[in-house]
Motif scaffolding. Structure first.
Motif, PDB file in Angstrom:
ATOM      1  N   ASN A  21      61.456  49.371  36.617  1.00 54.63           N
ATOM      2  CA  ASN A  21      61.357  48.693  35.207  1.00 54.63           C
ATOM      3  C   ASN A  21      60.419  47.283  34.982  1.00 54.63           C
ATOM      4  O   ASN A  21      60.518  46.863  34.230  1.00 54.63           O
ATOM      5  CB  ASN A  21      62.772  48.390  34.875  1.00 54.63           C
ATOM      6  CG  ASN A  21      63.618  49.790  34.502  1.00 54.63           C
ATOM      7  OD1 ASN A  21      63.078  50.828  34.162  1.00 54.63           O
ATOM      8  ND2 ASN A  21      65.004  49.478  34.911  1.00 54.63           N
ATOM      9  N   HIS A  26      59.741  45.104  30.206  1.00 58.84           N
ATOM     10  CA  HIS A  26      61.196  45.170  30.126  1.00 58.84           C
ATOM     11  C   HIS A  26      62.040  44.602  31.286  1.00 58.84           C
ATOM     12  O   HIS A  26      63.040  45.140  31.596  1.00 58.84           O
ATOM     13  CB  HIS A  26      61.302  46.648  30.073  1.00 58.84           C
ATOM     14  CG  HIS A  26      60.636  47.587  29.019  1.00 58.84           C
ATOM     15  ND1 HIS A  26      59.116  47.783  28.941  1.00 58.84           N
ATOM     16  CD2 HIS A  26      60.866  47.953  27.690  1.00 58.84           C
ATOM     17  CE1 HIS A  26      58.842  48.472  27.842  1.00 58.84           C
ATOM     18  NE2 HIS A  26      60.001  48.183  26.941  1.00 58.84           N
ATOM     19  N   ASP A  27      61.365  43.577  31.930  1.00 62.95           N
ATOM     20  CA  ASP A  27      61.851  43.242  33.186  1.00 62.95           C
ATOM     21  C   ASP A  27      63.264  42.709  32.876  1.00 62.95           C
ATOM     22  O   ASP A  27      63.573  41.683  31.914  1.00 62.95           O
ATOM     23  CB  ASP A  27      60.997  41.997  33.941  1.00 62.95           C
ATOM     24  CG  ASP A  27      59.792  42.773  34.286  1.00 62.95           C
ATOM     25  OD1 ASP A  27      59.520  44.052  34.252  1.00 62.95           O
ATOM     26  OD2 ASP A  27      58.855  41.954  34.883  1.00 62.95           O
ATOM     27  N   LEU A  29      65.928  43.667  31.786  1.00 61.50           N
ATOM     28  CA  LEU A  29      66.780  43.985  30.372  1.00 61.50           C
ATOM     29  C   LEU A  29      67.793  45.078  30.677  1.00 61.50           C
ATOM     30  O   LEU A  29      67.586  45.794  31.741  1.00 61.50           O
ATOM     31  CB  LEU A  29      65.695  44.847  29.360  1.00 61.50           C
ATOM     32  CG  LEU A  29      64.587  43.677  28.792  1.00 61.50           C
ATOM     33  CD1 LEU A  29      63.840  44.659  27.780  1.00 61.50           C
ATOM     34  CD2 LEU A  29      65.128  42.673  27.949  1.00 61.50           C
ATOM     35  N   PHE A  31      69.671  48.430  29.979  1.00 56.98           N
ATOM     36  CA  PHE A  31      69.258  49.535  29.076  1.00 56.98           C
ATOM     37  C   PHE A  31      70.836  50.381  28.894  1.00 56.98           C
ATOM     38  O   PHE A  31      71.667  50.393  29.447  1.00 56.98           O
ATOM     39  CB  PHE A  31      68.371  50.603  29.798  1.00 56.98           C
ATOM     40  CG  PHE A  31      67.118  49.663  30.413  1.00 56.98           C
ATOM     41  CD1 PHE A  31      66.335  49.640  29.303  1.00 56.98           C
ATOM     42  CD2 PHE A  31      66.827  49.505  31.448  1.00 56.98           C
ATOM     43  CE1 PHE A  31      65.053  48.973  29.414  1.00 56.98           C
ATOM     44  CE2 PHE A  31      65.580  48.740  31.717  1.00 56.98           C
ATOM     45  CZ  PHE A  31      64.775  48.518  30.892  1.00 56.98           C
ATOM     46  N   ASP A  45      64.291  44.099  16.728  1.00 58.88           N
ATOM     47  CA  ASP A  45      63.740  42.911  17.408  1.00 58.88           C
ATOM     48  C   ASP A  45      63.228  41.912  16.469  1.00 58.88           C
ATOM     49  O   ASP A  45      62.838  42.140  15.412  1.00 58.88           O
ATOM     50  CB  ASP A  45      63.027  43.512  18.640  1.00 58.88           C
ATOM     51  CG  ASP A  45      63.157  42.441  19.876  1.00 58.88           C
ATOM     52  OD1 ASP A  45      63.899  41.260  19.654  1.00 58.88           O
ATOM     53  OD2 ASP A  45      62.852  42.784  21.011  1.00 58.88           O
ATOM     54  N   ARG A 198      57.469  46.093  23.637  1.00 56.91           N
ATOM     55  CA  ARG A 198      58.511  46.836  24.101  1.00 56.91           C
ATOM     56  C   ARG A 198      58.574  48.355  23.445  1.00 56.91           C
ATOM     57  O   ARG A 198      58.471  48.571  22.158  1.00 56.91           O
ATOM     58  CB  ARG A 198      59.971  46.081  23.854  1.00 56.91           C
ATOM     59  CG  ARG A 198      60.156  44.919  24.696  1.00 56.91           C
ATOM     60  CD  ARG A 198      61.167  43.971  24.369  1.00 56.91           C
ATOM     61  NE  ARG A 198      61.272  42.934  25.231  1.00 56.91           N
ATOM     62  CZ  ARG A 198      62.009  41.888  25.054  1.00 56.91           C
ATOM     63  NH1 ARG A 198      62.846  41.637  23.920  1.00 56.91           N
ATOM     64  NH2 ARG A 198      62.254  40.780  25.989  1.00 56.91           N
ATOM     65  N   ARG A 200      61.169  50.507  24.999  1.00 56.28           N
ATOM     66  CA  ARG A 200      62.520  51.360  25.622  1.00 56.28           C
ATOM     67  C   ARG A 200      63.658  50.440  24.589  1.00 56.28           C
ATOM     68  O   ARG A 200      63.812  49.334  24.673  1.00 56.28           O
ATOM     69  CB  ARG A 200      62.620  51.163  26.996  1.00 56.28           C
ATOM     70  CG  ARG A 200      61.455  51.912  27.812  1.00 56.28           C
ATOM     71  CD  ARG A 200      61.783  51.695  29.071  1.00 56.28           C
ATOM     72  NE  ARG A 200      62.744  52.128  29.660  1.00 56.28           N
ATOM     73  CZ  ARG A 200      63.442  52.426  30.863  1.00 56.28           C
ATOM     74  NH1 ARG A 200      62.784  51.703  31.994  1.00 56.28           N
ATOM     75  NH2 ARG A 200      64.638  52.925  31.060  1.00 56.28           N
ATOM     76  N   PHE A 202      67.273  48.665  24.651  1.00 54.72           N
ATOM     77  CA  PHE A 202      67.890  47.639  25.476  1.00 54.72           C
ATOM     78  C   PHE A 202      69.098  47.219  24.665  1.00 54.72           C
ATOM     79  O   PHE A 202      69.035  47.009  23.793  1.00 54.72           O
ATOM     80  CB  PHE A 202      67.077  46.806  26.261  1.00 54.72           C
ATOM     81  CG  PHE A 202      66.294  45.873  25.011  1.00 54.72           C
ATOM     82  CD1 PHE A 202      66.783  44.711  24.920  1.00 54.72           C
ATOM     83  CD2 PHE A 202      65.228  46.155  24.678  1.00 54.72           C
ATOM     84  CE1 PHE A 202      66.292  43.658  23.855  1.00 54.72           C
ATOM     85  CE2 PHE A 202      64.509  45.373  23.669  1.00 54.72           C
ATOM     86  CZ  PHE A 202      65.049  44.074  23.267  1.00 54.72           C
ATOM     87  N   ASN A 570      61.637  58.120  22.121  1.00 54.22           N
ATOM     88  CA  ASN A 570      61.962  57.428  23.624  1.00 54.22           C
ATOM     89  C   ASN A 570      61.251  58.166  24.718  1.00 54.22           C
ATOM     90  O   ASN A 570      62.026  58.259  25.816  1.00 54.22           O
ATOM     91  CB  ASN A 570      63.572  56.972  23.735  1.00 54.22           C
ATOM     92  CG  ASN A 570      64.061  56.043  22.686  1.00 54.22           C
ATOM     93  OD1 ASN A 570      63.914  54.991  23.107  1.00 54.22           O
ATOM     94  ND2 ASN A 570      64.706  56.620  21.632  1.00 54.22           N
TER      95      ASN A 570
END
Length: 587
Positions: A21, A26-27, A29, A31, A45, A198, A200, A202, A570
């Motif tokens: 990740n 996406h660090d 985060l 999921f 968001d 982004r 993904r 989260f 996704n």
């Protein structure tokens, strides 16, 4: 919206993220689990500020586009007022210039729309293959600016009096402006959504302590809602200002002011050139996609059309074309992974959805010409007949924030999934309702006009126009219903084109979506014979029936695809080699 953060420190998991990740986006985060995907409420968001700067560019471009084109109907259809050198009609007169009639007006404006929505295919190819979106937009702005200057020439005193000569200059302007507009449109829409990085789902915890899922697809939807909001601010101000400029000064001013505002585009592009997120071109990816489809279709052809259709649409159609499934050496052109195959499959599903859009645009296009002409046959009480078309962007400016901040969140809290495909379906029915309203109004115009079924050409002995006593504001219903249909169908189409396209084909898929408007414009030519007295009730009625019937068939066609929405949004990120230089690029 920017300035309304929804995350808190508790939104980030305390566990060490896996190296898979660590992509800088996406660090750290958290999921969601499968259970959380099904149970937690989803929210969008925040929108990055660079997206608003791009929206400002679009606002200026749409101001110039709609501000100039809103007066095209009168410029082409109506005659130059006696003794006038500008075309201004003033309070009690009708503005005009070329005097070519309603059918010529409908034909030329329909051609312009067709041209504006064909050229995005060229813009997409140039951007995806050679120049990238930002550089293509810069070229488009230069071309469109030249077209605006030519347009001014067609309306200046000394040219406008010669209707045939002015018509030639006007048509040249339409061609040049349409080319610039097309190169611009296919690239500005993907560029604004690419500012949000982004991809993904989260989990966060809101300030009220509720755990929710931040859905990138909803964020893209919000980006396009406010992108459309900015479009219609530009359209509203441009159209209102230019209708009064045409009415009280002349067409030269109605074409000059949009050109001045258009100059904001190169300024904003220059100021933000180092702030925008840009996707580099990846070479001739369209040819690669065609080769992939041909490879997947091998062995599935049949002389039996039913059998061939079933084999070409089978669920496993793409599986054997994935690189991981090949037992022999890969073809040299197969420079991608399995995930890109899934994205191409998803993109083609989106293009199949867009195949239904031309019927929707047929109904929508009535406000570009015929509803303006309808207003000219009613009591305007001193208002320019083309000012009523501004009710559409006004309704959009009002209802887009209401939908984003109130209606859509309320539906989500109530557990109702108003998905993209369901919105599009609702758009067809709202468009149909708008045409029913217009048909009823037209019926009563014929009933109350002194000349009845010759309302558009009704004049007294002194050649003054005789109109229906009906107040022009009863057209409001058509414009408000069309606005809601745009929120449901048009905005969602932009969102669907971006979220379902492969990362390196976004301009192309967006261009395919825009091309549906060109198809509708071509189809509209078949209905030109209905766009004049005494057949206008039939014109609106036919559009209403087409839109409603197509809405039903559309939903029957996509209801299974609607159930796959979350999975399609996704998919894993693909990797594909650039066809120039052989460099691996993650997209």
């Amino acid at each position: 919206m920017a300035g309304q953060p929804i995350t808190t420190k508790s939104s980030v998991t305390d566990e060490k993220p896996s190296t898979d990740n660590l992509d800088g986006i996406h660090d750290a985060l958290e999921f969601p689990t499968e259970e959380e995907r099904e149970t937690l409420r989803r929210v969008p968001d925040t929108v990055p500020w660079s997206a608003y700067l791009i929206a400002l560019i679009e606002l200026a471009e749409r101001f110039s586009f709609y501000g100039s084109s809103v007066v095209f109907t009168n410029f082409i259809q109506q005659k130059l007022p006696p003794g006038s050198h500008t075309g201004a009609g003033f309070t009690h007169g009708q503005s005009g210039a070329l005097g070519k009639g309603q059918r010529a007006s409908t034909g030329l404006t329909t051609f312009y729309q067709f041209w504006c929505y064909v050229t995005p295919l060229l813009g997409a190819y140039i951007a995806d293959t050679y120049l990238g979106r930002f550089n293509t937009i810069c070229i488009a702005v230069a071309i469109a600016l030249l077209g605006h200057i030519i347009l001014i020439v067609s309306a200046v005193p000394g040219v406008i009096e010669n209707s045939d000569g002015a018509l030639v200059v006007f048509i040249i302007a339409l061609i040049v402006m349409g080319l610039g507009t097309g190169l611009f449109k296919s690239n500005i829409s993907p560029l604004i959504a690419e500012q949000y990085k982004r991809t993904r789902l989260f989990v966060i915890t809101t300030k009220k302590g509720e755990r929710v899922i931040v859905d990138p697809a909803m964020t893209i939807s919000r980006v396009y809602m406010y992108f459309y909001f900015f479009i219609n601010i530009g359209a509203l101000v441009g159209q209102v200002g230019m209708t009064f400029s045409e009415k009280y000064v002349g067409f030269w001013l109605a074409y000059t002011l949009p050109t001045i505002i258009f100059l904001l585009c190169p300024i904003a592009l220059f100021l933000g050139r180092n702030r925008y997120v840009r996707t580099p071109p990846t070479g001739s990816i369209l040819l690669t996609a065609f080769r992939l489809w041909r490879y997947a279709a091998a062995g599935r052809w049949s002389l039996n059309p039913v059998k061939m259709y079933r084999q070409l649409t089978a669920p496993d159609f793409w599986e054997n074309a994935k690189p991981s499934k090949l037992t022999s050496e890969k073809p040299k052109w197969m420079t991608f992974d399995d995930q890109w195959v899934d994205e191409v499959n998803r993109g083609l599903k989106a293009c199949a959805v867009f195949c239904w859009y031309p019927i929707y645009w047929l109904a929508y296009n009535q406000l570009n010409n015929n509803l303006t002409s309808q207003a000219a046959t009613m009591s305007t009480h001193g208002l320019p007949n083309d000012v009523l078309s501004n009710l559409d962007p006004l309704a959009l400016v009002i209802f887009i924030p209401i939908c984003d901040l109130i209606i859509y969140p309320a539906l989500r809290r109530g557990g109702l999934n108003f998905s993209a495909l369901r919105k599009i379906t609702a758009g067809f029915f709202a468009g149909s309702a708008a045409m029913i309203w217009a048909a009823v109004v037209q019926h009563y115009i014929y009933k109350t006009n002194p000349c009845h079924y010759s309302a558009a050409t009704c004049k007294d002995a002194n050649q003054n126009a005789l109109v229906s006593p009906l107040n022009v504001w009863i057209q409001t219903g058509s414009y408000v219903l069309i606005a809601f249909s745009e929120i449901f169908a048009s905005i969602t189409g932009l969102e669907y084109a971006f979220t379902k396209a492969p990362g390196n084909m976004r301009s192309l898929v967006m261009a395919v979506y825009l091309f549906t408007s060109a198809i509708a414009a071509a189809l509209s030519e078949a209905f030109v014979s209905l766009s004049s007295d005494p057949l206008l009730v039939w014109n609106y009625g036919v559009m209403a029936v087409l839109a409603s019937v197509t809405g039903v068939i559309f939903w029957l066609h996509v209801r299974k695809l609607d159930a796959q929405e979350d999975r399609l949004n996704n998919l894993a990120v693909n990797r594909v080699e650039r066809t120039r230089g052989g460099v691996n690029a993650g997209l």
